[in-house]
Scaffold this motif. Sequence first.
Motif, PDB file in Angstrom:
ATOM      1  N   MET A   1       0.848  -1.198   0.000  1.00 44.33           N
ATOM      2  CA  MET A   1       0.000   0.000   0.000  1.00 44.33           C
ATOM      3  C   MET A   1       0.886   1.253   0.000  1.00 44.33           C
ATOM      4  SD  MET A   1      -2.940   1.183   2.721  1.00 44.33           S
ATOM      5  CE  MET A   1      -4.188   0.167   1.936  1.00 44.33           C
ATOM      6  N   PRO A   2       0.543   2.282  -0.765  1.00 39.36           N
ATOM      7  CA  PRO A   2       1.356   3.506  -0.785  1.00 39.36           C
ATOM      8  C   PRO A   2       1.494   4.123   0.602  1.00 39.36           C
ATOM      9  CG  PRO A   2      -0.269   3.523  -2.559  1.00 39.36           C
ATOM     10  CD  PRO A   2      -0.602   2.347  -1.677  1.00 39.36           C
ATOM     11  N   ILE A   3       2.652   4.732   0.851  1.00 41.35           N
ATOM     12  CA  ILE A   3       2.871   5.419   2.123  1.00 41.35           C
ATOM     13  C   ILE A   3       1.905   6.585   2.238  1.00 41.35           C
ATOM     14  CG2 ILE A   3       4.540   6.794   3.422  1.00 41.35           C
ATOM     15  CD1 ILE A   3       6.752   5.132   2.148  1.00 41.35           C
ATOM     16  N   GLN A   4       1.344   6.757   3.419  1.00 42.28           N
ATOM     17  CA  GLN A   4       0.392   7.829   3.672  1.00 42.28           C
ATOM     18  C   GLN A   4       1.099   9.022   4.313  1.00 42.28           C
ATOM     19  OE1 GLN A   4      -2.888   6.110   5.991  1.00 42.28           O
ATOM     20  NE2 GLN A   4      -2.306   4.119   5.175  1.00 42.28           N
ATOM     21  N   PHE A   5       0.444  10.177   4.236  1.00 39.11           N
ATOM     22  CA  PHE A   5       0.979  11.391   4.833  1.00 39.11           C
ATOM     23  C   PHE A   5      -0.123  12.096   5.611  1.00 39.11           C
ATOM     24  CE2 PHE A   5       3.602  10.479   1.167  1.00 39.11           C
ATOM     25  CZ  PHE A   5       4.880  10.625   1.676  1.00 39.11           C
ATOM     26  N   ALA A   6       0.288  12.921   6.553  1.00 44.34           N
ATOM     27  CA  ALA A   6      -0.667  13.631   7.396  1.00 44.34           C
ATOM     28  C   ALA A   6      -1.492  14.627   6.580  1.00 44.34           C
ATOM     29  CB  ALA A   6       0.074  14.376   8.508  1.00 44.34           C
ATOM     30  N   LYS A   7      -2.689  14.875   7.050  1.00 44.20           N
ATOM     31  CA  LYS A   7      -3.510  15.930   6.453  1.00 44.20           C
ATOM     32  C   LYS A   7      -2.858  17.270   6.771  1.00 44.20           C
ATOM     33  CE  LYS A   7      -8.141  17.967   6.587  1.00 44.20           C
ATOM     34  NZ  LYS A   7      -9.483  17.916   7.235  1.00 44.20           N
ATOM     35  N   GLU A   8      -2.679  18.076   5.751  1.00 46.83           N
ATOM     36  CA  GLU A   8      -1.985  19.343   5.975  1.00 46.83           C
ATOM     37  C   GLU A   8      -2.848  20.328   6.741  1.00 46.83           C
ATOM     38  OE1 GLU A   8      -1.179  22.185   2.839  1.00 46.83           O
ATOM     39  OE2 GLU A   8      -2.458  21.053   1.486  1.00 46.83           O
ATOM     40  N   PRO A   9      -2.215  21.253   7.474  1.00 47.50           N
ATOM     41  CA  PRO A   9      -2.987  22.268   8.191  1.00 47.50           C
ATOM     42  C   PRO A   9      -3.665  23.222   7.216  1.00 47.50           C
ATOM     43  CG  PRO A   9      -0.653  22.778   8.292  1.00 47.50           C
ATOM     44  CD  PRO A   9      -0.772  21.412   7.667  1.00 47.50           C
ATOM     45  N   HIS A  10      -4.785  23.759   7.621  1.00 48.58           N
ATOM     46  CA  HIS A  10      -5.494  24.726   6.785  1.00 48.58           C
ATOM     47  C   HIS A  10      -4.577  25.898   6.459  1.00 48.58           C
ATOM     48  CE1 HIS A  10      -8.663  27.245   5.220  1.00 48.58           C
ATOM     49  NE2 HIS A  10      -8.342  28.191   6.084  1.00 48.58           N
ATOM     50  N   ASN A  11      -4.530  26.251   5.182  1.00 48.48           N
ATOM     51  CA  ASN A  11      -3.753  27.394   4.704  1.00 48.48           C
ATOM     52  C   ASN A  11      -2.250  27.143   4.690  1.00 48.48           C
ATOM     53  OD1 ASN A  11      -4.196  30.020   3.625  1.00 48.48           O
ATOM     54  ND2 ASN A  11      -3.225  30.913   5.419  1.00 48.48           N
ATOM     55  N   GLY A  12      -1.814  25.896   4.940  1.00 47.20           N
ATOM     56  CA  GLY A  12      -0.385  25.613   5.001  1.00 47.20           C
ATOM     57  C   GLY A  12       0.341  25.879   3.699  1.00 47.20           C
ATOM     58  N   SER A  13      -0.165  25.328   2.597  1.00 45.66           N
ATOM     59  CA  SER A  13       0.496  25.520   1.304  1.00 45.66           C
ATOM     60  C   SER A  13       0.532  26.984   0.907  1.00 45.66           C
ATOM     61  CB  SER A  13      -0.230  24.708   0.222  1.00 45.66           C
ATOM     62  OG  SER A  13      -0.132  23.331   0.472  1.00 45.66           O
ATOM     63  N   THR A  14      -0.547  27.704   1.198  1.00 43.18           N
ATOM     64  CA  THR A  14      -0.603  29.133   0.866  1.00 43.18           C
ATOM     65  C   THR A  14       0.479  29.898   1.613  1.00 43.18           C
ATOM     66  OG1 THR A  14      -2.990  29.004   0.485  1.00 43.18           O
ATOM     67  CG2 THR A  14      -2.061  31.188   0.899  1.00 43.18           C
ATOM     68  N   LEU A  15       0.653  29.567   2.892  1.00 44.46           N
ATOM     69  CA  LEU A  15       1.656  30.242   3.715  1.00 44.46           C
ATOM     70  C   LEU A  15       3.065  29.942   3.203  1.00 44.46           C
ATOM     71  CD1 LEU A  15       1.433  32.068   6.214  1.00 44.46           C
ATOM     72  CD2 LEU A  15       1.839  30.043   7.625  1.00 44.46           C
ATOM     73  N   VAL A  16       3.311  28.691   2.818  1.00 44.39           N
ATOM     74  CA  VAL A  16       4.631  28.321   2.294  1.00 44.39           C
ATOM     75  C   VAL A  16       4.897  29.041   0.977  1.00 44.39           C
ATOM     76  CG1 VAL A  16       6.034  26.435   1.373  1.00 44.39           C
ATOM     77  CG2 VAL A  16       4.680  26.083   3.445  1.00 44.39           C
ATOM     78  N   ASN A  17       3.916  29.063   0.095  1.00 44.73           N
ATOM     79  CA  ASN A  17       4.096  29.741  -1.192  1.00 44.73           C
ATOM     80  C   ASN A  17       4.376  31.228  -1.006  1.00 44.73           C
ATOM     81  OD1 ASN A  17       3.882  27.859  -3.451  1.00 44.73           O
ATOM     82  ND2 ASN A  17       1.833  27.429  -2.690  1.00 44.73           N
ATOM     83  N   ALA A  18       3.735  31.837  -0.014  1.00 43.47           N
ATOM     84  CA  ALA A  18       3.974  33.257   0.253  1.00 43.47           C
ATOM     85  C   ALA A  18       5.407  33.473   0.737  1.00 43.47           C
ATOM     86  CB  ALA A  18       2.981  33.768   1.296  1.00 43.47           C
ATOM     87  N   SER A  19       5.899  32.568   1.574  1.00 40.13           N
ATOM     88  CA  SER A  19       7.282  32.681   2.063  1.00 40.13           C
ATOM     89  C   SER A  19       8.280  32.474   0.940  1.00 40.13           C
ATOM     90  CB  SER A  19       7.534  31.649   3.167  1.00 40.13           C
ATOM     91  OG  SER A  19       6.805  31.970   4.323  1.00 40.13           O
ATOM     92  N   LEU A  20       7.981  31.553   0.035  1.00 41.59           N
ATOM     93  CA  LEU A  20       8.869  31.326  -1.109  1.00 41.59           C
ATOM     94  C   LEU A  20       8.867  32.529  -2.038  1.00 41.59           C
ATOM     95  CD1 LEU A  20       8.003  27.598  -1.878  1.00 41.59           C
ATOM     96  CD2 LEU A  20      10.127  28.477  -0.877  1.00 41.59           C
ATOM     97  N   ALA A  21       7.721  33.172  -2.167  1.00 43.98           N
ATOM     98  CA  ALA A  21       7.647  34.367  -3.005  1.00 43.98           C
ATOM     99  C   ALA A  21       8.513  35.479  -2.419  1.00 43.98           C
ATOM    100  CB  ALA A  21       6.194  34.828  -3.129  1.00 43.98           C
TER     101      ALA A  21
END
Length: 199
Positions: A1-21
């Motif tokens: 079975m494929p390895i599973q990952f945690a459900k990300e926190p709300h707005n997590g990807s948005t916050l990371v993308n803003a920091s990368l920007a």
Amino acid sequence: MPIQFAKEPHNGSTLVNASLAQLSTRIPSGLPPSLAGVNLGALNVQAPHAIFDLQADAITQGKGLASARATGFRYPVEVAGVSVAAAEVHADASGSANLVANINCGPFVAASARALNDLAKLAPVNTGQFEACLLRFSAIPLMAIWLKSTGGASDLIYPLEPAPSVLVAGKLYSESDFLNAVMPIAQKRVASGGSQPVP
């Protein structure tokens, strides 16, 4: 079975993308070496894995992996399929991301990507059910992939390179074998008040 990952926190990807920007606005000399020459506009944020931190005093008290504290989420950052960084995000009690604690470009970034690829090919992993987490043990220091069983099997630990001398990077450890290996170091760290050097 494929390895599973945690459900990300709300707005997590948005916050990371803003920091990368924000990072992309720095002059080249202010960027980490691994990002030099990288098209920062092409950075791709991947699904995160949960971060857990072990403490030496808890290990010496026999508390094991169950004592590891959930401290955040780690988002791999790729360019053209190659991992170049990892962003650590903290979340509040409601499960919403509220801080990008750091963007790391050290050796564990590539090691984590290799480890997840290698682990998916191992029989004990692909025939079981596991959630992949990042396990940190600052007393050593150590970073590992912690495969937390979600299907009744035993948890597994996979140390990342570079690993301390008491462990072999890229080897699967049972919880008991892992704890037995790190116990002497944890005991020395506690006895020395945290000043004991890593062997």
